[in-house]
Scaffold this motif. Structure first.
Motif, PDB file in Angstrom:
ATOM      1  N   ILE A  43       0.825  -1.215   0.000  1.00  0.00           N
ATOM      2  CA  ILE A  43       0.000   0.000   0.000  1.00  0.00           C
ATOM      3  C   ILE A  43       0.859   1.265   0.000  1.00  0.00           C
ATOM      4  CG2 ILE A  43      -1.880  -1.171   1.197  1.00  0.00           C
ATOM      5  CD1 ILE A  43      -0.996   0.317   3.771  1.00  0.00           C
ATOM      6  N   TYR A  44       2.180   1.108  -0.083  1.00  0.00           N
ATOM      7  CA  TYR A  44       3.084   2.262   0.046  1.00  0.00           C
ATOM      8  C   TYR A  44       3.554   2.758  -1.327  1.00  0.00           C
ATOM      9  CZ  TYR A  44       2.914   0.355   4.700  1.00  0.00           C
ATOM     10  OH  TYR A  44       2.462  -0.141   5.897  1.00  0.00           O
ATOM     11  N   THR A  45       4.250   3.863  -1.306  1.00  0.00           N
ATOM     12  CA  THR A  45       4.717   4.632  -2.472  1.00  0.00           C
ATOM     13  C   THR A  45       3.528   5.155  -3.270  1.00  0.00           C
ATOM     14  OG1 THR A  45       5.037   2.732  -3.966  1.00  0.00           O
ATOM     15  CG2 THR A  45       6.890   3.391  -2.588  1.00  0.00           C
ATOM     16  N   ASN A  61      -3.166   8.485  -4.411  1.00  0.00           N
ATOM     17  CA  ASN A  61      -3.906   7.277  -4.041  1.00  0.00           C
ATOM     18  C   ASN A  61      -4.369   7.322  -2.587  1.00  0.00           C
ATOM     19  OD1 ASN A  61      -1.017   7.131  -3.659  1.00  0.00           O
ATOM     20  ND2 ASN A  61      -1.240   5.002  -3.034  1.00  0.00           N
ATOM     21  N   PRO A  62      -5.531   6.769  -2.290  1.00  0.00           N
ATOM     22  CA  PRO A  62      -5.981   6.666  -0.899  1.00  0.00           C
ATOM     23  C   PRO A  62      -5.120   5.664  -0.146  1.00  0.00           C
ATOM     24  CG  PRO A  62      -7.523   5.553  -2.363  1.00  0.00           C
ATOM     25  CD  PRO A  62      -6.520   6.234  -3.238  1.00  0.00           C
ATOM     26  N   TYR A  63      -4.616   6.074   1.005  1.00  0.00           N
ATOM     27  CA  TYR A  63      -3.710   5.238   1.794  1.00  0.00           C
ATOM     28  C   TYR A  63      -4.452   3.986   2.260  1.00  0.00           C
ATOM     29  CZ  TYR A  63       0.112   4.410   5.130  1.00  0.00           C
ATOM     30  OH  TYR A  63       1.179   3.896   5.824  1.00  0.00           O
ATOM     31  N   ASN A  93      -0.990   9.153   2.893  1.00  0.00           N
ATOM     32  CA  ASN A  93       0.279   8.759   3.490  1.00  0.00           C
ATOM     33  C   ASN A  93       1.155   9.997   3.706  1.00  0.00           C
ATOM     34  OD1 ASN A  93       3.200   8.043   3.426  1.00  0.00           O
ATOM     35  ND2 ASN A  93       2.406   5.958   3.305  1.00  0.00           N
ATOM     36  N   PRO A  94       1.589  10.265   4.946  1.00  0.00           N
ATOM     37  CA  PRO A  94       2.368  11.497   5.209  1.00  0.00           C
ATOM     38  C   PRO A  94       3.671  11.575   4.426  1.00  0.00           C
ATOM     39  CG  PRO A  94       1.568  10.537   7.263  1.00  0.00           C
ATOM     40  CD  PRO A  94       1.314   9.524   6.188  1.00  0.00           C
ATOM     41  N   ALA A  95       4.402  10.459   4.343  1.00  0.00           N
ATOM     42  CA  ALA A  95       5.670  10.484   3.608  1.00  0.00           C
ATOM     43  C   ALA A  95       5.431  10.720   2.127  1.00  0.00           C
ATOM     44  CB  ALA A  95       6.423   9.167   3.826  1.00  0.00           C
TER      45      ALA A  95
END
Length: 259
Positions: A43-45, A61-63, A93-95
């Motif tokens: 789910i990342y990047t 994208n929705p986290y 996603n904060p990052a």
């Protein structure tokens, strides 16, 4: 009618412009294609696109959603300060916000931004030498890629200035010990750059794994090949042909990305 035309002509929601809907469809296609090519990290990047005619706003994208699940309507609209502007209850996603907002704020030509954590990309990003001039594929990035030193998980908004400075005017950035980032004026420019940057990293990992002496391409030839890639991509129209082929592919895999 081509699959690209079919995809971009899907009817938009009543609350948004045709231009925004076309951007959403292409962005959803990018997520599905990246999943197909195994460039995901669960789910990342992220892959983001600037909203046409809405200064300071972009789609992300929705986290929590897998990239295989992304659709045009599921994408979130946020501003460069991280505020959701579409009333969605989904998280951001904060990052991802830190990295992508850095580029969208500073590079007005970079309407599309893609960031990955592929195995080969992280491996090469962890090498002191970075991307080596080993083969024809990687030479399109010769002297055309920036390097950003690892500062930890990208939660510090002050890092945004350093990310932008290290990217410079390039279309590609290697985030050391972290992953890859590419940008473009169009979806095709951005995705093409990531596809071949990741492929270049895969080839480098494979080459070095043989444990044999390597032959680096001389600097003058490497620079020449970079110019040749530009001519083929832009003057000869190869980039447009490639992106049309990618859109036909995603359409054949699963047209639900357009919903």
């Amino acid at each position: 009618m081509s699959s690209l035309a079919t995809a971009t002509n899907t009817a938009p929601a009543a609350s948004m412009s045709d231009a925004e809907w076309r951007t959403r469809v292409e962005l959803a296609a990018c997520y599905r294609l990246a999943a197909h090519y195994r460039m995901t990290d669960l789910i990342y990047t992220h892959i983001t696109a600037r909203v046409p005619d809405e200064d300071g706003r972009f789609l992300i994208n929705p986290y929590g959603q897998r990239w295989e699940e992304i659709t045009a309507s599921s994408l979130l609209k946020i501003d460069v300060d991280g505020n959701k502007v579409d009333g969605s209850a989904a998280r951001v996603n904060p990052a991802g916000f830190t990295i992508h907002s850095a580029v969208h704020r500073a590079r007005h030509d970079a309407a599309w931004v893609m960031h990955t954590h592929t195995r080969a990309g992280v491996a090469v990003a962890s090498m002191e030498e970075g991307l080596l001039p080993l083969n024809q594929t990687c030479l399109q990035f010769y002297d055309r890629i920036g390097y950003h030193d690892f500062e930890g998980i990208a939660l510090d908004h002050e890092e945004r200035e350093r990310i932008v400075a290290d990217l410079g005017s390039h279309s590609a950035l290697m985030l050391r010990n972290h992953g890859l980032l590419t940008v473009g004026r169009t979806a095709g420019e951005m995705f093409n750059a990531m596809f071949y940057l990741n492929q270049s990293c895969e080839i480098q990992v494979a080459t070095l794994s043989m444990g044999r002496p390597v032959r680096l391409v001389p600097a003058d030839i490497a620079a020449k090949v970079g110019r040749q890639f530009d001519q083929m991509a832009y003057d000869d129209g190869d980039l447009l042909l490639e992106w049309a082929a990618q859109m036909r592919l995603v359409e054949s895999l699963d047209p639900s990305y357009r919903s």
